[in-house]
Each structure stands twice: as structure tokens, then as C-alpha cells.
Scaffold this active site. Structure first.
Site, PDB file in Angstrom:
ATOM      1  N   ILE A 346       0.830  -1.202   0.000  1.00 14.72           N
ATOM      2  CA  ILE A 346       0.000   0.000   0.000  1.00 14.72           C
ATOM      3  C   ILE A 346       0.863   1.249   0.000  1.00 14.72           C
ATOM      4  O   ILE A 346       0.531   2.252  -0.654  1.00 14.72           O
ATOM      5  CB  ILE A 346      -0.971  -0.018   1.201  1.00 14.72           C
ATOM      6  CG1 ILE A 346      -2.171  -0.941   0.923  1.00 14.72           C
ATOM      7  CG2 ILE A 346      -1.502   1.376   1.480  1.00 14.72           C
ATOM      8  CD1 ILE A 346      -1.921  -2.397   1.111  1.00 14.72           C
ATOM      9  N   ASP A 347       1.992   1.238   0.707  1.00 15.88           N
ATOM     10  CA  ASP A 347       2.832   2.428   0.803  1.00 15.88           C
ATOM     11  C   ASP A 347       3.365   2.848  -0.571  1.00 15.88           C
ATOM     12  O   ASP A 347       3.280   4.020  -0.955  1.00 15.88           O
ATOM     13  CB  ASP A 347       3.984   2.173   1.767  1.00 15.88           C
ATOM     14  CG  ASP A 347       4.117   3.269   2.810  1.00 15.88           C
ATOM     15  OD1 ASP A 347       3.312   4.216   2.799  1.00 15.88           O
ATOM     16  OD2 ASP A 347       5.031   3.176   3.645  1.00 15.88           O
ATOM     17  N   ASP A 348       3.938   1.909  -1.322  1.00 17.27           N
ATOM     18  CA  ASP A 348       4.420   2.239  -2.657  1.00 17.27           C
ATOM     19  C   ASP A 348       3.270   2.674  -3.552  1.00 17.27           C
ATOM     20  O   ASP A 348       3.399   3.616  -4.350  1.00 17.27           O
ATOM     21  CB  ASP A 348       5.128   1.031  -3.274  1.00 17.27           C
ATOM     22  CG  ASP A 348       6.558   0.902  -2.792  1.00 17.27           C
ATOM     23  OD1 ASP A 348       7.443   1.506  -3.412  1.00 17.27           O
ATOM     24  OD2 ASP A 348       6.782   0.210  -1.782  1.00 17.27           O
ATOM     25  N   VAL A 351       2.418   6.320  -2.771  1.00 18.60           N
ATOM     26  CA  VAL A 351       3.409   7.349  -3.104  1.00 18.60           C
ATOM     27  C   VAL A 351       3.611   7.478  -4.616  1.00 18.60           C
ATOM     28  O   VAL A 351       3.803   8.584  -5.136  1.00 18.60           O
ATOM     29  CB  VAL A 351       4.741   7.044  -2.391  1.00 18.60           C
ATOM     30  CG1 VAL A 351       5.862   7.942  -2.902  1.00 18.60           C
ATOM     31  CG2 VAL A 351       4.579   7.219  -0.880  1.00 18.60           C
ATOM     32  N   HIS A 418      -0.107   8.252   4.072  1.00 19.63           N
ATOM     33  CA  HIS A 418       0.322   8.298   2.678  1.00 19.63           C
ATOM     34  C   HIS A 418      -0.843   7.996   1.739  1.00 19.63           C
ATOM     35  O   HIS A 418      -0.975   8.616   0.669  1.00 19.63           O
ATOM     36  CB  HIS A 418       1.458   7.297   2.443  1.00 19.63           C
ATOM     37  CG  HIS A 418       2.744   7.691   3.087  1.00 19.63           C
ATOM     38  ND1 HIS A 418       3.701   6.779   3.500  1.00 19.63           N
ATOM     39  CD2 HIS A 418       3.256   8.910   3.401  1.00 19.63           C
ATOM     40  CE1 HIS A 418       4.720   7.412   4.023  1.00 19.63           C
ATOM     41  NE2 HIS A 418       4.478   8.699   3.988  1.00 19.63           N
TER      42      HIS A 418
END
Length: 596
Positions: A346-348, A351, A418
Site C-alpha cells: 500500500i505504501d508504494d 506514493v 500516505h
């Protein structure tokens, strides 16, 4: 005049920094810095090469050189730079040195003896000691291979574990059931070893044979294109060991691909050699692209175009393990590593759309798919974890073999922030954003900060949350914004910089505090100030001034401290590019805000 002088300083620092960052890009458009962790990765490299009979005198020498170079003056090894000595880490480094024919000295021996030796070490340390014949396999809590047979809906299913723990436990369950050993002739009884005492494995029942066969197929099916499992060391190493223990040789295609692929994770440093636990090309490239665009580098710059095209080529369009409990969701998004189709995160995925939006390189459909996948991965409580939905079975920590760190992937403030920053910036999925915002505001600590799951620590969490709140339209005078800024003010150091000791994960007195400052942590605080509407206030200016003053003449920053987090306290990371990407992102946003 003061505003002009401020912009002049920012302009100079940004110009030097962008030039330096552009110099660091690889010809294929990728930015990737070393992902530095601790010496257990190096020691374990020798252990599994010993088991596979792949050791050479050169390997032994270079591994020992690396371990000795990382040994502290008191003869111990730590999990992070300037951290306290750690028993399991010190045992693994000490044993690897002895295996390589080098004695680390009496201080190392005395520390390990004083702390209780191998019997007091963590499960993984005992497993590697068992692999080289220095500890009995039967003296550890088993991991039943039969777990693989439980339906995914079962509370005790392997899918209740985080993806990193799941991959490791499946392979380790097979290895533990087979008890593989390649004896070593080093005498380690002084540190509590019990050599050559492993009993043969019990005769397998039909159920056990079925479970092991299914586990083997599960392991083989999840090997990535580069030979890895999830692009990370623990399941990679234990999958090699498990498949070999089943009687497969080095000519087995899966094992051969795994061993060969591992060479790409080795860092050759003169006469020293160490592996990376993971590699971060997608994450590093996304942060670099985001920072450079914030600093005003043109979207048409050929280097930025190459970076954007690389990120688009890395979109994950296959269904991975996340789909086991979320079967109707269409694939999309991005992973962290070179190859990891089974576990996009999820983070990538939050971003990268921020880094790509508006570049005009055909990014629209990839962003749309990523956004839809990310929204579909929102947990019931409104937050987002890193890899899975509703992966919050905290009772798993009571299981005896779960003693090595995080085994769950519950929602975190930084990943949720994020996600909200991306949804807010794109103006999409307002209902999901509202649920996430409600969860995130409720997670604020009493002191005004937010916990940082994937970076150290409350500076990372707070520096991520404030931009997320602003992107979702939370006004600068909102009480949560004001409390967060007050907390940042309270922990800013006299120099204008910020630092947070890793001990903050266990001791609240260290939240936002340290006896040092770092470029990356100061940048996180500055990102928070800018997002909260405090770019023109003295605290924000002092943080920016600190970054400008601390910048090296080549445009880079110096940073030895570990500011990244794998498992809080248990596995910490020094991302070698954080020291430049985050300061540039913060300074770029600061300049944009000051310029109006």
C-alpha cells in the site's frame, strides 16, 4: 528582504541537492541505495552456505572481515548504529567468525556468556545453530507444517500472519519437521552450544506428508522472477534450506535460481562482503522522482521521464496472496523491490501516483488501477496496513515461535497517511478518505504526535500524517494540526534540527528526542511544518536552515543513524538515499510554500 534571503538559501541548497541526486540515478532510470541492516544477515549467509557446502576460503575471509569491522569496542554487536548490544545478534556474528576460523576475542565471549549464551537467544538464532549442528532441533517450539492445511478463513491460518512472517513460517515449518544438519567442527560449548544432539525427525504421519507436500508446492509457486521469495532474506534463505532438506539438489531449478539470484543481493566492499536483507528500487525511485518534481525539475527532463517509465513498467497486474481473503478485488499497484508480484504494498501504491501524476507519460490508467486496488485494501476500521487487509490477529504473539518481531500487519498511521495524501491530492474516493481520516485522527497520541511504524518513529509518523491531513482538506487551525505542531516545537533541538532515538519504540521519553540530529528526521519534521501552514514560522525556517547548513558541498547529506524500520527494535534499517530524497522533498515544498 528576509523572504528573498530565505529563498536564496533554499535555491542554493536545492540546486546542489538536485544535481547530486540526478548524478546518483542509474542508466535504466532507477534510484536505489543500499538497504543496510545488521550483521545477522552477514552471519546467516555463511551458515546457509555452510549447509549447502558452498563455502570457500575467500567467502569465509570476507564475511569475517565484515563482521569484525562491525564489532563494537566492547566486543559486541548491535541491531542498529550506536544501539545497545544484542545477544542473538552477537551470538550469530561470533559463531560465524569462529566458523570462518577467526576468534573475535575474550570480550565477545564474556558478553555472550554473561547474557546466557545460545539457550537465551531468539528462535531464529537457535535454528541456524541447529542447521550447523550446534543446537538440537527438538529443543525448539515446532511450527506445524499442518498449518498450511487450514482454510484461509481459519483464525490460525497462515493468512492470519503478515506476509513476511507467512512466507518464512511455511518454509521454516518444513525445515523444522525435517531437522536438517550439516555439522561444523568448531567448539562452541563455551557459549552454551549442545553439539551433535539433534534426534532424527519423527516418522511422518500421512497428514504430515500431505502437509509437507502442499507446503513444498506453496513455496515453489511463490518464487519470484529473480529467484527470491518476496524479495526479502528470511523466506528466501529458509525456502532454499527447506527445499534442500526435502532431498532436492543444487541442480533443482527452483534452488538453482534462488542461489544464483541471491548473488544480486551481495554488497562487495573491498575485502568485506555483506548481503542486503532487501532492496528498494521502486520505493527509492518513487521518492527521488517525487522530490525532484517538488524541487522544480521539469517533467520533460529525460532522467525524470526514464524514472517514470521505470515505475510504470513495475506495475503489478497479478493477483498475489492479498487476494486470498480479498478475491473480488482487481490487481493493481506497486511493490517495493525489483521482483515481488505476490506482495505489492500500500505504501508504494500510495506514493507512486503522487510521483507520477501529471507527467504525461501514459500514467493515467496505471494510477487508476493502483488507486482502485489501494481503496480495496482498506481495513474495516478505516486504516491501511502495508500488505494485507484486516491483518490484526494480535493473539498470534502468544505463540512460542513468534519471538522475532512483528508477525501482524495491522493498519498504521504512516501508511494510512500516505494513502490519504494520495487520495486527497487526486480528489478521488471521498468516502474511503473520510473513513481513513476518522481513523487517523483517533490515532493521534496524547502528546500530539503519531506513531511511525515504518520509520523512526514519531517524527516519521507525524511528518507523514500532517501532509495527509492537509491533502484531505483539514484546515491548518484544526486542533489536531495545532497539537502536532506544538509537539514538533517541543522536540526541536537548538540547532534547528531533529533526531529521534530508536529507543522511542520502547521508552516514551525518547519520542522525538535524541542526542543527535539527522537530515531525514529533520526533513520529516519540516514536511509536517509546511503541511500545517507553518512554513513561514521560526521553527520551520530553523529546520530548513539546519538542512541548508548541514548539506555537504557535493549536495548530499551525512547520515549514519538508522531511521528506517522493519520490525520496531528488532530489525532496523538505514536507507542510504533517505538522507537526500527527504531533505530535497521538504526543501522543495518549503520553497513552493514561501513563494506563494
Amino acid at each position: 528582504m528576509a523572504a528573498i534571503a530565505e529563498l536564496t538559501r533554499l535555491d542554493a541548497a536545492i540546486e546542489r541537492g538536485t544535481r547530486r541526486l540526478l548524478e546518483l540515478q542509474r542508466p535504466d532510470g532507477v534510484w536505489v541505495g543500499e538497504l543496510e541492516s545488521n550483521v545477522t544477515m552477514t552471519a546467516q549467509h555463511l551458515f546457509w552456505n555452510h549447509y549447502l557446502d558452498l563455502r570457500t576460503p575467500e567467502l569465509d575471509r570476507r564475511i569475517a572481515n565484515e563482521l569484525l569491522a562491525r564489532m563494537r569496542d566492547d566486543g559486541t554487536w548491535s541491531i542498529w548504529f550506536e544501539g545497545p548490544p544484542d545477544l542473538s545478534t552477537s551470538i550469530e556474528a561470533y559463531v560465524a567468525c569462529r566458523l570462518a576460523g577467526v576468534d573475535p576475542g575474550p570480550k565477545a565471549l564474556a558478553y555472550i556468556q554473561r547474557e546466557g549464551g545460545i539457550p537465551k537467544s531468539r528462535m531464529f538464532t537457535k535454528c541456524f545453530m541447529a542447521l550447523i549442528g550446534q543446537w538440537p532441533w527438538q529443543r525448539m517450539a515446532p511450527i506445524p507444517p499442518e498449518l498450511i492445511l487450514l482454510p484461509s478463513s481459519s483464525p490460525a491460518s497462515i493468512y492470519s500472519f503478515s506476509c513476511w512472517a507467512r512466507q518464512t513460517f511455511v518454509a521454516l515449518s518444513v525445515a523444522k519437521s525435517l531437522r536438517p544438519v550439516r555439522p561444523s567442527d568448531v567448539d562452541l560449548r563455551a557459549i552454551g552450544a549442545i553439539p551433535n544432539r539433534t534426534r532424527p525427525p519423527v516418522r511422518p504421519t500421512p497428514l504430515r506428508r500431505r502437509a509437507v507436500a502442499i507446503a513444498e508446492r506453496w513455496i515453489r509457486d511463490r518464487q519470484e522472477a529473480d529467484g527470491s521469495w518476496g524479495g526479502i532474506q528470511p523466506p528466501w534463505v529458509w525456502s532454499i534450506i527447506a527445499l534442500t532438506a526435502l532431498g532436492n539438489g543444487l541442480d533443482d531449478p527452483t534452488i538453482a535460481k534462488a542461489v544464483e539470484g541471491w548473488q544480486g543481493f551481495m554488497v562487495s566492499d573491498g575485502e568485506r562482503l555483506r548481503p542486503e536483507a532487501c532492496q528498494s528500487p521502486v520505493w527509492d525511485t518513487a521518492l527521488a522522482l517525487l522530490a525532484l518534481r517538488a524541487c522544480g525539475v521539469s517533467d520533460g527532463n529525460p532522467q525524470l521521464v526514464r524514472a517514470g517509465e521505470y515505475l510504470l513498467s513495475q506495475e503489478v497486474l497479478a493477483k498475489g496472496d492479498w487476494s486470498i481473503r480479498n478475491p473480488r478485488l482487481a490487481p493493481g499497484g506497486w511493490a517495493f523491490e525489483y521482483e515481488n508480484d505476490n506482495y505489492p504494498d500500500i505504501d508504494d501504491t500510495a506514493v507512486i501516483p503522487l510521483a507520477l501524476q501529471g507527467m504525461g507519460i501514459g500514467e493515467e490508467e496505471a494510477i487508476r488501477r493502483g488507486v482502485e486496488w489501494l481503496v480495496g485494501m482498506q481495513s474495516r476500521d478505516g486504516g491501511w496496513g502495508a500488505f494485507d487487509v484486516d491483518n490484526s490477529a494480535m493473539w498470534l504473539y502468544k505463540i512460542p515461535f513468534c519471538d522475532f518481531g512483528k508477525v501482524t500487519d495491522e493498519p498504521s498511521a504512516d501508511v494510512t497517511a500516505h494513502s490519504l495524501e494520495m487520495l486527497g491530492a487526486l480528489g478521488v474516493h471521498e468516502e474511503a478518505a473520510e473513513r481513513g481520516l476518522e481513523w487517523l485522527l483517533a490515532e493521534q497520541e496524547e502528546d500530539g504526535s503519531w506513531f511511525g511504524r515504518w520509520g523512526v518513529n514519531h517524527l516519521y509518523g507525524t511528518g507523514a500524517v500532517l501532509p495527509g491531513l492537509e491533502a484531505c482538506g483539514v484546515p491548518h487551525d484544526h486542533p489536531s494540526m495545532r497539537r502536532a505542531v506544538a509537539w514538533l516545537d517541543s522536540v526541536q533541538q537548538e540547532s534547528g534540527g531533529f533526531g529521534e532515538d530508536i529507543r522511542s519504540y520502547s521508552d516514551p521519553a525518547w519520542r522525538g528526542r535524541a542526542e543527535f540530529t539527522t537530515a531525514s528526521q529533520t526533513a520529516w519534521a519540516l514536511l509536517g511544518y509546511v503541511a500545517a501552514g507553518n512554513a513561514e514560522d521560526s521553527a520551520g525556517r530553523r529546520a530548513a536552515d539546519y538542512l541548508c547548513a548541514a548539506q555537504r558541498t557535493d549536495g548530499d547529506w551525512h547520515e549514519q543513524h538508522f531511521t528506517g524500520t522493519g520490525f520496531p527494535l528488532d530489525f532496523m534499517i538505514r536507507y542510504h538515499l533517505y538522507r537526500i530524497t527527504f531533505p530535497l522533498l521538504a526543501l522543495g515544498r518549503m520553497r513552493e510554500r514561501l513563494a506563494g
